[in-house]
Design a protein around this motif. Sequence first.
Motif, mmCIF file in Angstrom:
data_model
loop_
_atom_site.group_PDB
_atom_site.id
_atom_site.type_symbol
_atom_site.label_atom_id
_atom_site.label_comp_id
_atom_site.label_asym_id
_atom_site.label_seq_id
_atom_site.Cartn_x
_atom_site.Cartn_y
_atom_site.Cartn_z
ATOM 1 N N LYS A 138 -4.965 8.970 0.092
ATOM 2 C CA LYS A 138 -5.841 9.128 -0.939
ATOM 3 C C LYS A 138 -6.539 10.518 -1.076
ATOM 4 O O LYS A 138 -6.415 11.412 -2.067
ATOM 5 C CB LYS A 138 -6.478 8.082 -1.443
ATOM 6 N N ARG A 179 0.788 -1.349 0.042
ATOM 7 C CA ARG A 179 0.017 -0.010 -0.081
ATOM 8 C C ARG A 179 0.911 1.129 -0.106
ATOM 9 O O ARG A 179 0.514 2.319 -0.750
ATOM 10 C CB ARG A 179 -0.912 -0.120 1.080
ATOM 11 N N VAL A 227 -11.759 5.739 6.017
ATOM 12 C CA VAL A 227 -11.630 6.531 5.020
ATOM 13 C C VAL A 227 -10.149 6.617 4.646
ATOM 14 O O VAL A 227 -9.320 6.655 5.605
ATOM 15 C CB VAL A 227 -11.752 8.205 5.392
ATOM 16 N N GLU A 228 -9.896 6.542 3.272
ATOM 17 C CA GLU A 228 -8.333 6.367 2.887
ATOM 18 C C GLU A 228 -7.827 7.946 2.794
ATOM 19 O O GLU A 228 -8.051 8.523 1.861
ATOM 20 C CB GLU A 228 -8.293 5.916 1.516
ATOM 21 N N GLU A 272 -17.065 10.428 1.734
ATOM 22 C CA GLU A 272 -17.542 9.202 1.742
ATOM 23 C C GLU A 272 -16.913 8.364 0.437
ATOM 24 O O GLU A 272 -16.967 7.113 0.744
ATOM 25 C CB GLU A 272 -18.909 9.351 1.844
ATOM 26 N N PHE A 293 -14.187 8.294 -0.464
ATOM 27 C CA PHE A 293 -12.690 7.496 -0.103
ATOM 28 C C PHE A 293 -12.958 6.582 1.191
ATOM 29 O O PHE A 293 -11.890 6.362 1.621
ATOM 30 C CB PHE A 293 -11.789 8.764 0.128
ATOM 31 N N ARG A 294 -14.090 6.190 1.535
ATOM 32 C CA ARG A 294 -14.179 5.466 2.416
ATOM 33 C C ARG A 294 -14.260 4.177 1.959
ATOM 34 O O ARG A 294 -15.056 3.591 1.082
ATOM 35 C CB ARG A 294 -15.486 5.597 3.232
ATOM 36 N N THR A 295 -13.482 3.025 2.513
ATOM 37 C CA THR A 295 -13.366 1.681 2.151
ATOM 38 C C THR A 295 -13.533 0.818 3.401
ATOM 39 O O THR A 295 -12.453 0.810 4.230
ATOM 40 C CB THR A 295 -12.106 1.284 1.191
ATOM 41 N N GLY A 296 -14.457 -0.146 3.433
ATOM 42 C CA GLY A 296 -14.403 -0.906 4.587
ATOM 43 C C GLY A 296 -14.554 -0.280 5.779
ATOM 44 O O GLY A 296 -14.125 -0.635 7.032
#
Length: 216
Positions: free
Chosen positions: A74, A3, A70-71, A62, A64-67
């Motif tokens: 990125k 990552r 928020v990332e 939102e 950029f929200r994963t699982g």
Amino acid sequence: MLRKDYLLRMVEEMLEAVATVLGARQQKKHTEALWQLDEQFKRHFRLSSDMLNTLSTRDLIELFRTGGVVEVDKLQSAARLMKEEGLIYLDNRQEEAGIIRSIKSLHLFLYAALNGADRSLWDLDTQVRELQTMLKGYVLPLETESLLFEYEENQGRYDLAENSLYRLLEQRAITPAQAEQFYDRLLALNPQQLEEGGLPATEIEEGRAGLRRYQV
């Protein structure tokens, strides 16, 4: 590790693109500069600049929200492109478009900073300072101002946090009781920290006294 490598590659590519955009902007090739940025938005975030700029800051976050997370790195990378885009519009005397993008960029940088972003990735604190300079004289949305207040306090710039606090009070976004909690937190610090933060104890007491005029 994978990552981190991905993020570093993305930043390197975006840095090259920003350098190209800067050159185009200096030559007043605004359309070319905007096209370059749009390509970066599509490549790294799978959305066009136009699409991103139709979204509210809440919706952008939102996105950029994963699982459930928020990332934020990125997110701050998108904020960096938005900042550059805002500069192009301002250079081209399209003030409204430039200011809207600059405010969104500031909001995203602040959110990222307060939620564990790698501040060295884009020299985040410098980006925030530059955006504040660009936006001097403009009234920030309340959500953005609230983030700025929290950010300045976390950074130990208590005088600037107090300035933000009073802007929130003026707009009734916080109560005098909430403002008093800020001063209580500061009084728990040692005098040297307060001096370094630009708000010595005597000024804290003056600030607390000033809250009376906001009492209902």
